[in-house]
Design a protein around this motif. Structure first.
Motif, PDB file in Angstrom:
ATOM      1  N   LEU A 302       0.827  -1.208   0.000  1.00  0.00           N
ATOM      2  CA  LEU A 302       0.000   0.000   0.000  1.00  0.00           C
ATOM      3  C   LEU A 302       0.860   1.257   0.000  1.00  0.00           C
ATOM      4  CD1 LEU A 302      -2.825  -1.038   2.506  1.00  0.00           C
ATOM      5  CD2 LEU A 302      -2.960  -0.907   0.010  1.00  0.00           C
ATOM      6  N   ALA A 303       1.978   1.215   0.744  1.00  0.00           N
ATOM      7  CA  ALA A 303       2.881   2.365   0.756  1.00  0.00           C
ATOM      8  C   ALA A 303       3.491   2.599  -0.617  1.00  0.00           C
ATOM      9  CB  ALA A 303       3.970   2.164   1.809  1.00  0.00           C
ATOM     10  N   LEU A 304       3.895   1.523  -1.301  1.00  0.00           N
ATOM     11  CA  LEU A 304       4.466   1.652  -2.641  1.00  0.00           C
ATOM     12  C   LEU A 304       3.406   2.104  -3.644  1.00  0.00           C
ATOM     13  CD1 LEU A 304       6.589  -1.621  -2.712  1.00  0.00           C
ATOM     14  CD2 LEU A 304       7.516   0.695  -2.839  1.00  0.00           C
ATOM     15  N   ARG A 305       2.246   1.522  -3.559  1.00  0.00           N
ATOM     16  CA  ARG A 305       1.171   1.814  -4.510  1.00  0.00           C
ATOM     17  C   ARG A 305       0.757   3.272  -4.461  1.00  0.00           C
ATOM     18  NH1 ARG A 305      -4.519   1.842  -4.247  1.00  0.00           N
ATOM     19  NH2 ARG A 305      -5.559   1.060  -6.123  1.00  0.00           N
ATOM     20  N   SER A 306       0.792   3.880  -3.289  1.00  0.00           N
ATOM     21  CA  SER A 306       0.298   5.250  -3.130  1.00  0.00           C
ATOM     22  C   SER A 306       1.402   6.298  -3.150  1.00  0.00           C
ATOM     23  CB  SER A 306      -0.476   5.362  -1.812  1.00  0.00           C
ATOM     24  OG  SER A 306       0.330   5.010  -0.701  1.00  0.00           O
ATOM     25  N   ALA A 307       2.665   5.884  -3.295  1.00  0.00           N
ATOM     26  CA  ALA A 307       3.768   6.841  -3.291  1.00  0.00           C
ATOM     27  C   ALA A 307       3.781   7.648  -4.589  1.00  0.00           C
ATOM     28  CB  ALA A 307       5.099   6.121  -3.111  1.00  0.00           C
ATOM     29  N   PRO A 308       4.115   8.942  -4.538  1.00  0.00           N
ATOM     30  CA  PRO A 308       4.257   9.726  -5.772  1.00  0.00           C
ATOM     31  C   PRO A 308       5.327   9.122  -6.669  1.00  0.00           C
ATOM     32  CG  PRO A 308       4.258  11.154  -3.828  1.00  0.00           C
ATOM     33  CD  PRO A 308       4.351   9.748  -3.334  1.00  0.00           C
ATOM     34  N   ALA A 309       5.149   9.291  -7.975  1.00  0.00           N
ATOM     35  CA  ALA A 309       6.081   8.708  -8.938  1.00  0.00           C
ATOM     36  C   ALA A 309       7.504   9.186  -8.705  1.00  0.00           C
ATOM     37  CB  ALA A 309       5.630   9.051 -10.362  1.00  0.00           C
ATOM     38  N   SER A 310       7.664  10.432  -8.262  1.00  0.00           N
ATOM     39  CA  SER A 310       9.004  10.982  -8.061  1.00  0.00           C
ATOM     40  C   SER A 310       9.750  10.295  -6.934  1.00  0.00           C
ATOM     41  CB  SER A 310       8.912  12.484  -7.770  1.00  0.00           C
ATOM     42  OG  SER A 310       8.150  12.720  -6.587  1.00  0.00           O
ATOM     43  N   GLN A 311       9.048   9.588  -6.029  1.00  0.00           N
ATOM     44  CA  GLN A 311       9.687   8.942  -4.896  1.00  0.00           C
ATOM     45  C   GLN A 311       9.988   7.464  -5.142  1.00  0.00           C
ATOM     46  OE1 GLN A 311       7.355   9.630  -1.359  1.00  0.00           O
ATOM     47  NE2 GLN A 311       7.367  11.857  -1.616  1.00  0.00           N
ATOM     48  N   LEU A 312       9.578   6.948  -6.290  1.00  0.00           N
ATOM     49  CA  LEU A 312       9.785   5.541  -6.601  1.00  0.00           C
ATOM     50  C   LEU A 312      11.056   5.346  -7.413  1.00  0.00           C
ATOM     51  CD1 LEU A 312       6.155   4.511  -7.624  1.00  0.00           C
ATOM     52  CD2 LEU A 312       7.318   3.933  -5.486  1.00  0.00           C
ATOM     53  N   HIS A 357      14.680   2.068 -21.057  1.00  0.00           N
ATOM     54  CA  HIS A 357      13.867   0.912 -21.429  1.00  0.00           C
ATOM     55  C   HIS A 357      14.759  -0.223 -21.931  1.00  0.00           C
ATOM     56  CE1 HIS A 357      10.356  -1.338 -22.775  1.00  0.00           C
ATOM     57  NE2 HIS A 357      10.984  -1.548 -23.921  1.00  0.00           N
ATOM     58  N   THR A 358      15.735   0.126 -22.774  1.00  0.00           N
ATOM     59  CA  THR A 358      16.653  -0.891 -23.290  1.00  0.00           C
ATOM     60  C   THR A 358      17.504  -1.470 -22.172  1.00  0.00           C
ATOM     61  OG1 THR A 358      16.746   0.312 -25.390  1.00  0.00           O
ATOM     62  CG2 THR A 358      18.465  -1.328 -24.972  1.00  0.00           C
ATOM     63  N   LEU A 359      17.933  -0.582 -21.256  1.00  0.00           N
ATOM     64  CA  LEU A 359      18.760  -1.035 -20.140  1.00  0.00           C
ATOM     65  C   LEU A 359      17.991  -1.990 -19.244  1.00  0.00           C
ATOM     66  CD1 LEU A 359      21.397  -0.842 -18.573  1.00  0.00           C
ATOM     67  CD2 LEU A 359      20.480   1.185 -17.432  1.00  0.00           C
ATOM     68  N   ARG A 360      16.711  -1.684 -18.992  1.00  0.00           N
ATOM     69  CA  ARG A 360      15.912  -2.558 -18.124  1.00  0.00           C
ATOM     70  C   ARG A 360      15.781  -3.953 -18.736  1.00  0.00           C
ATOM     71  NH1 ARG A 360      12.813  -0.351 -14.015  1.00  0.00           N
ATOM     72  NH2 ARG A 360      12.875   1.666 -15.058  1.00  0.00           N
ATOM     73  N   SER A 466       5.398   0.002 -15.320  1.00  0.00           N
ATOM     74  CA  SER A 466       4.392   1.001 -15.706  1.00  0.00           C
ATOM     75  C   SER A 466       3.000   0.377 -15.767  1.00  0.00           C
ATOM     76  CB  SER A 466       4.749   1.624 -17.054  1.00  0.00           C
ATOM     77  OG  SER A 466       4.883   0.620 -18.050  1.00  0.00           O
ATOM     78  N   ASP A 467       2.924  -0.890 -16.207  1.00  0.00           N
ATOM     79  CA  ASP A 467       1.628  -1.570 -16.243  1.00  0.00           C
ATOM     80  C   ASP A 467       1.148  -1.899 -14.830  1.00  0.00           C
ATOM     81  OD1 ASP A 467       1.619  -1.494 -19.024  1.00  0.00           O
ATOM     82  OD2 ASP A 467       2.655  -3.421 -19.188  1.00  0.00           O
ATOM     83  N   GLN A 473       4.864   6.145 -17.185  1.00  0.00           N
ATOM     84  CA  GLN A 473       6.311   6.040 -17.195  1.00  0.00           C
ATOM     85  C   GLN A 473       6.804   4.998 -16.204  1.00  0.00           C
ATOM     86  OE1 GLN A 473       7.695  10.040 -16.451  1.00  0.00           O
ATOM     87  NE2 GLN A 473       7.786  10.509 -18.640  1.00  0.00           N
ATOM     88  N   GLU A 474       7.932   4.386 -16.555  1.00  0.00           N
ATOM     89  CA  GLU A 474       8.591   3.457 -15.644  1.00  0.00           C
ATOM     90  C   GLU A 474       9.318   4.245 -14.556  1.00  0.00           C
ATOM     91  OE1 GLU A 474       9.526  -0.463 -16.357  1.00  0.00           O
ATOM     92  OE2 GLU A 474       7.419   0.088 -16.529  1.00  0.00           O
ATOM     93  N   PRO A 475       9.371   3.754 -13.330  1.00  0.00           N
ATOM     94  CA  PRO A 475      10.201   4.415 -12.319  1.00  0.00           C
ATOM     95  C   PRO A 475      11.672   4.332 -12.707  1.00  0.00           C
ATOM     96  CG  PRO A 475       9.328   2.340 -11.487  1.00  0.00           C
ATOM     97  CD  PRO A 475       8.682   2.576 -12.798  1.00  0.00           C
ATOM     98  N   GLU A 476      12.471   5.256 -12.188  1.00  0.00           N
ATOM     99  CA  GLU A 476      13.879   5.299 -12.529  1.00  0.00           C
ATOM    100  C   GLU A 476      14.604   4.038 -12.069  1.00  0.00           C
ATOM    101  OE1 GLU A 476      17.920   7.919 -11.538  1.00  0.00           O
ATOM    102  OE2 GLU A 476      15.962   8.530 -10.765  1.00  0.00           O
ATOM    103  N   LEU A 477      15.411   3.471 -12.957  1.00  0.00           N
ATOM    104  CA  LEU A 477      16.248   2.326 -12.608  1.00  0.00           C
ATOM    105  C   LEU A 477      17.553   2.853 -12.013  1.00  0.00           C
ATOM    106  CD1 LEU A 477      17.050  -0.657 -12.624  1.00  0.00           C
ATOM    107  CD2 LEU A 477      17.736  -0.382 -15.022  1.00  0.00           C
ATOM    108  N   ASP A 478      17.798   2.539 -10.763  1.00  0.00           N
ATOM    109  CA  ASP A 478      18.941   3.089 -10.029  1.00  0.00           C
ATOM    110  C   ASP A 478      20.091   2.091 -10.054  1.00  0.00           C
ATOM    111  OD1 ASP A 478      20.699   4.352  -8.389  1.00  0.00           O
ATOM    112  OD2 ASP A 478      19.472   4.249  -6.578  1.00  0.00           O
ATOM    113  N   LEU A 479      21.027   2.301 -10.966  1.00  0.00           N
ATOM    114  CA  LEU A 479      22.195   1.433 -11.042  1.00  0.00           C
ATOM    115  C   LEU A 479      23.375   1.964 -10.246  1.00  0.00           C
ATOM    116  CD1 LEU A 479      22.268   0.338 -14.797  1.00  0.00           C
ATOM    117  CD2 LEU A 479      21.529  -0.999 -12.818  1.00  0.00           C
ATOM    118  N   GLU A 480      23.380   3.254  -9.974  1.00  0.00           N
ATOM    119  CA  GLU A 480      24.505   3.853  -9.258  1.00  0.00           C
ATOM    120  C   GLU A 480      24.474   3.518  -7.776  1.00  0.00           C
ATOM    121  OE1 GLU A 480      27.070   5.256 -10.662  1.00  0.00           O
ATOM    122  OE2 GLU A 480      26.121   4.883 -12.610  1.00  0.00           O
TER     123      GLU A 480
END
Length: 507
Positions: A302-312, A357-360, A466-467, A473-480
């Motif tokens: 529920l916390a993840l589902r309701s979080a703003p996109a910028s925080q994911l 998208h390609t990286l994911r 995203s689905d 949009q997909e959430p940012e993939l954090d590789l760093e």
């Protein structure tokens, strides 16, 4: 005021490892006199049950393992959050904030050192010792007791998921007896697969004395009397600590022979047992484990589902779940996991030459998955989960919402008017009744849920975030990564804490 000789310094940076002295006994006794520091402790070996011999042990754990226990133990409040999932983060804050607020760590040199011990133990910090009122201390003791009991039973002793006994015990025919408000019953129950026993569990925390333990033992005896025909173990955990002393546990227990445990209500007899310790280790072969794991993670979902996109964000972890199966505790720290570090390094090498998208897609071909994560507002705790588990929780949430909307006593139109004055006791009884009705409806739906949740779990593996999030949009993939985070994972979940906000050590 806090004494002047207590230094006003920022928290120290160190690996979040602590030794927790644990005393196993056959029943309540007087508080040991600093034996947590002076007695000769046994080295702890990995265990899926109680050690052969009683006495003192000193297992080592991590702050992440403790926070994992804190977020998952206690009442299931999700029935009250069906229409307001954003408030799930508030319950998570309530479960972890007392630990951050009042616990500290100090270096320890025991009289009889154990090879491999970290030499750090938890204690109350100066704020608790010198500036906290009694009611806040009582609340902190309650949360400490529940958290450390969950940690001891699950991380240390291999118990499966715990459940609050107020909703009814493990035997369907005894539900009404376990729910009798006139009986003083223990807090939790669980099923230990390796021991083939039910466990009845009572948690006590704070400056736990003999009188408090005797009350807990009486509560366990009342529960044992109800469950008497079935093989079970009664477990009393006292998480005891005073300012300046080490946090230690007393675990008083008794074994009661009887009939073997029953299969979970509504389960398929062909469904294999969930196994010890972590339901997530068995999601591929147990539909009941899948249902249990999804229920356990509903607050995080529920916390993840309701979080703003910028925080994911999504974080890469090896797709091979077996690399994170239970070995010691429930979580696998990632900073020392060679497989994760090597695969992340390979993924970063490809990152400058690929779009998100390609990286994911590329990291999947490398054997990595990416778990959705966000920081819980008001804390320095990050929680996350896999696509499969998120999709399973999503379907379970939809089914639970349908239960709430169609069940008398749970619908909004069935609630008492806001201007009707109810006592605290009446309000608590009303909420408890709602939770019980909800749980009964959930259990009735279990046979129908099994194929639905299995299908959601399998479809989730091939879904885009995203689905699943129903966002463009997909959430940012954090590789760093974030050097300030200490990360850990289970087969299907992710947890990280800030290394700069660990319990500060006293110097």
């Amino acid at each position: 005021m806090i004494p002047a000789d207590v230094p006003d310094e920022p928290p120290l940076t160190y690996a979040d490892s602590f030794d927790i002295p644990v005393l196993f006994r056959n029943g309540p006794a007087k508080k040991p006199r600093r034996q947590w520091r002076t007695a000769k402790h046994n080295a702890w070996a990995e265990s899926d049950g109680f050690p052969v011999a009683g006495g003192w042990y000193a297992p080592t754990t991590t702050w992440r393992e403790i926070i994992k226990a804190a977020t998952e133990v206690g009442r299931d409040v999700t029935p009250h959050l069906q229409n307001q999932p954003r408030y799930a983060h508030g319950e998570l804050v309530a479960r972890v904030s007392p630990l951050y607020a009042y616990l500290g760590a100090h270096p320890v040199e025991p009289r009889h050192p154990i090879p491999g011990a970290k030499g750090q133990r938890l204690t109350w910090n100066p704020v608790y010792a010198h500036g906290t009122e009694r009611s806040a201390k009582n609340a902190a003791g309650y949360r400490l007791g529940m958290t450390m009991t969950e940690w001891a039973c699950r991380s240390l002793l291999g118990l499966g998921q715990t459940e609050h006994l107020e909703l009814g015990g493990p035997i369907p025919a005894l539900l009404n007896t376990f729910k009798d408000p006139k009986k003083q019953l223990p807090d939790l129950w669980g099923r230990h697969e390796a021991e083939a026993l039910y466990w009845l569990i009572e948690a006590k925390g704070g400056d736990v004395g003999l009188g408090t333990l005797r009350k807990g033992w009486a509560q366990l005896a009342a529960g044992s009397k109800i469950l008497g025909a079935y093989a079970h173990r009664t477990v009393l955990v006292g998480a005891s600590v005073r300012p300046g002393d080490d946090l230690f546990l007393t675990i008083d227990h008794d074994l009661h022979p009887g009939q073997p445990p029953l299969a979970p209500a509504g389960s398929d007899t062909d469904d294999e047992a969930a196994g010890p310790g972590n339901l997530e280790d068995h999601l591929g072969d147990s539909d009941d484990a899948l249902i249990g794991a999804a229920r356990t993670q509903m607050l995080a979902y529920l916390a993840l589902r309701s979080a703003p996109a910028s925080q994911l964000r999504t974080v890469p972890v090896p797709a091979d779940r077996a690399s994170r199966h239970r070995r010691s505790g429930l979580t696998t720290p990632l900073e020392d996991d060679g497989l994760t570090l090597a695969m992340r390094a390979d993924a970063r090498g490809a990152a400058p030459h690929a779009e998100q998208h390609t990286l994911r897609a590329g990291i999947r071909s490398m054997g990595l998955d990416d778990f959705l994560s966000c920081r819980i507002p008001g804390t320095e705790v990050h929680l996350g989960m896999s696509r499969q588990l998120f999709a399973t929780c999503e379907r379970l949430y939809e089914e639970d919402l349908a239960i709430a909307r169609r069940t008398p006593g749970l619908r909004a139109e069935d609630q008492p008017p806001a201007d009707l004055e109810l006592s605290d006791e009446a309000q608590e009884e009303q909420r408890l009744t709602q939770r019980r009705i909800f749980r009964e409806q959930q259990e009735e739906a279990r046979p129908r849920l099994r194929p639905l949740l299995r299908d959601a779990y399998e479809r989730g593996a091939a879904s885009d975030w995203s689905d699943l999030l129903r966002r463009p949009q997909e959430p940012e993939l954090d590789l760093e990564g974030d050097e300030g985070l200490l990360e850990a994972a289970t087969p299907e979940t992710y947890l990280a804490v800030s290394r700069y906000d660990l319990p500060p050590a006293r110097v």
